[in-house]
Design a protein around this motif. Sequence first.
Motif, mmCIF file in Angstrom:
data_model
loop_
_atom_site.group_PDB
_atom_site.id
_atom_site.type_symbol
_atom_site.label_atom_id
_atom_site.label_comp_id
_atom_site.label_asym_id
_atom_site.label_seq_id
_atom_site.Cartn_x
_atom_site.Cartn_y
_atom_site.Cartn_z
ATOM 1 N N GLY A 52 5.616 -1.315 15.513
ATOM 2 C CA GLY A 52 4.796 -0.113 15.581
ATOM 3 C C GLY A 52 5.340 1.018 14.729
ATOM 4 N N VAL A 53 6.657 1.150 14.658
ATOM 5 C CA VAL A 53 7.260 2.192 13.822
ATOM 6 C C VAL A 53 6.878 1.972 12.365
ATOM 7 N N GLY A 54 6.979 0.735 11.893
ATOM 8 C CA GLY A 54 6.601 0.445 10.524
ATOM 9 C C GLY A 54 5.123 0.665 10.271
ATOM 10 N N ALA A 55 4.280 0.259 11.230
ATOM 11 C CA ALA A 55 2.838 0.419 11.067
ATOM 12 C C ALA A 55 2.441 1.897 11.039
ATOM 13 N N TYR A 56 2.975 2.686 11.957
ATOM 14 C CA TYR A 56 2.638 4.111 11.987
ATOM 15 C C TYR A 56 3.164 4.828 10.744
ATOM 16 N N THR A 57 4.353 4.444 10.291
ATOM 17 C CA THR A 57 4.897 5.081 9.086
ATOM 18 C C THR A 57 4.015 4.806 7.885
ATOM 19 N N ALA A 66 10.128 0.085 6.485
ATOM 20 C CA ALA A 66 11.309 -0.700 6.845
ATOM 21 C C ALA A 66 12.509 0.203 7.099
ATOM 22 N N ALA A 67 12.671 1.251 6.254
ATOM 23 C CA ALA A 67 13.816 2.143 6.397
ATOM 24 C C ALA A 67 13.734 2.948 7.694
ATOM 25 N N ALA A 118 6.917 -5.885 8.227
ATOM 26 C CA ALA A 118 5.675 -6.561 8.611
ATOM 27 C C ALA A 118 4.645 -5.570 9.141
ATOM 28 N N GLY A 119 5.107 -4.518 9.812
ATOM 29 C CA GLY A 119 4.184 -3.527 10.342
ATOM 30 C C GLY A 119 3.436 -2.772 9.270
ATOM 31 N N THR A 120 4.045 -2.584 8.097
ATOM 32 C CA THR A 120 3.351 -1.880 7.017
ATOM 33 C C THR A 120 2.124 -2.657 6.550
#
Length: 608
Positions: A321-326, A352-353, A499-501
């Motif tokens: 979720g962190v990657g997707a929201y970013t 990712a970062a 993967a979230g991105t």
Amino acid sequence: MTTQTTAPQTPQTTDTGKHAGLIGIPAHLGRALATAGGALTIVSTFLAWTWTDEFPGDLTVYGYPGGLQVLVLIGGILTTLLALASYGVRGLGWLTPAGADSALKLAALGTFGTAWYTVIAISSELGGVVNLEPGGYVVAVGTLAAVLGSLALPFTWPDPDPIDPEDTPQEQLRHQLRTTGEILKASIATGTTPPARKLPAYAEILIIVAALAVGLTVFTYGIGTEYDELFVGFLITAGFGFAAVAKAGLVSRVSAVTAKHRNVTMIGAFVAAAAFPFTQSDDQYATIGVYILIFATVALGLNIVVGLAGLLDLGYVAFLGVGAYTAAMVSGSPSSPFDVHLPFWASALLGAAVAMVFGVIIGAPTLRLRGDYLAIVTLGFGEIFRITVLNMDGTSGPDITNGSNGISSIPNLNILGFDFGAEHSIAGFTIARFANYFLLMLLITLVVVVVFRRSSDSRIGRAWVAIREDETAAEAMGINGFRVKLIAFALGAALAGLAGTVQAHVTYTVTPEQYQFAHVVPPNSAFLLAAVVLGGMGTISGPLVGAALLYLIPAKLQFLGDYQLFAFGLALVLLMRFRPEGLIPNRRRQLEFHEEAEPPTVLSKAGA
């Protein structure tokens, strides 16, 4: 002083045809019955099973199998081959290095299950057995005969005398070699196989290509099942078929070949996966494919944390979720509070970062905990993330994530002029939006696989394994346990964020409920952990296969309604009961589960 000795026990092989199995029929008659039943099953698939095409699959055609008949045909062929191999037919020995009798039972049971499920479904849906054509009766009789014949074969060999630990290694080896039955039994229990004749390199590569082609075919067929009855039959046939070839030792033998040519196998696997969108006539099943890849990639990242380092993380989906929201915030969405539109490579690296930073922030104060305490803390982190993004709606907190509405209208990716939202023609094939994202996600998966493989083979990877096996002993040997675990946590979080991105652009919208611990639709933390354990902890292919199954089965079992989760849970319980080390376990875990296993009971009569 003389010592009375007894002749060493010889294995009760079925070659003499004199030993009875479970149902009391002589083994040689049972073998003949199984062979005849398998052949009759093959013939039945070319006959009509019902007179009307109201039953899905059109089983009314003579001379051309269709629908569930194709699955029964495959099961019949496998049963017949294993029955012939049990006779010792030349050329089939390579396929059954651990013996054919036990594998024959599984193949016959799987074919019987698919055939009788179809016959019962026809009778139930169309109003009685009067709707069966001759082929329906023939397949019922043929598969029943094959099962009865296979059950007539002895189940195991008598246990040899125990080895005296005081004997010299030479004496112990001589004792082990007194009976080939013990060797075969150990092979079946541990997943190893007797050595095969060495093949040239080109032949081994052809075996790898054939195995990958079979895998692609099975995966494509499972996704493309058009109706419920066909998917249930597919599960029965595929499950028992895999169990049969594994029991025969073929899976272990092919695994040894792939391990010998790891680079060829990895390249071939991704070429086969890249061919999947070109096997589809529309975007319907490519949609399932891209979500499976997202789920599998995140599961592989979790495998670093759980499978290699042994850290039980129950809030791992939060990093996705962190990657997707970013990515959603910096990709030009009108719902984003930031007026930023970064290129994909930048948003992917940023996602990712940021996920890695969160991994370090969460891991630094919590990784000194172990076991259940760590699991509870990570579960709490997952819920904190979901509640936090839910409250950032401008009312309960700052207006950043739009609360329950999430960030919507995320634009399609456009990389070097290639619009992922439009259809494209490649080599005469037309691939649509989800097929484009499938190929992109496949590249992301390749990156994650390379990172996992290089990490597990490195010095830090060996340190992870040491921590997993015994943290106290590892620290006593000079390993900084906290630093090693923190690296695993951060790396796993970064891979999930990557993967979230992609997930953000595939789904168009990211919302808080997508990242619960046990959401109805995967990926979620519970399903991710189940995919790692089910597929095989510490391996590359295990979580990929486990994630594919855990996503595909619930999506196809929706016709069960309220009983969907019950059937799914029952399937998991049975699978973990009979395959606790996972579908594709690594060598260490396989030995751990079988080294203390009790010898099986002899079901055949000792002097029959």
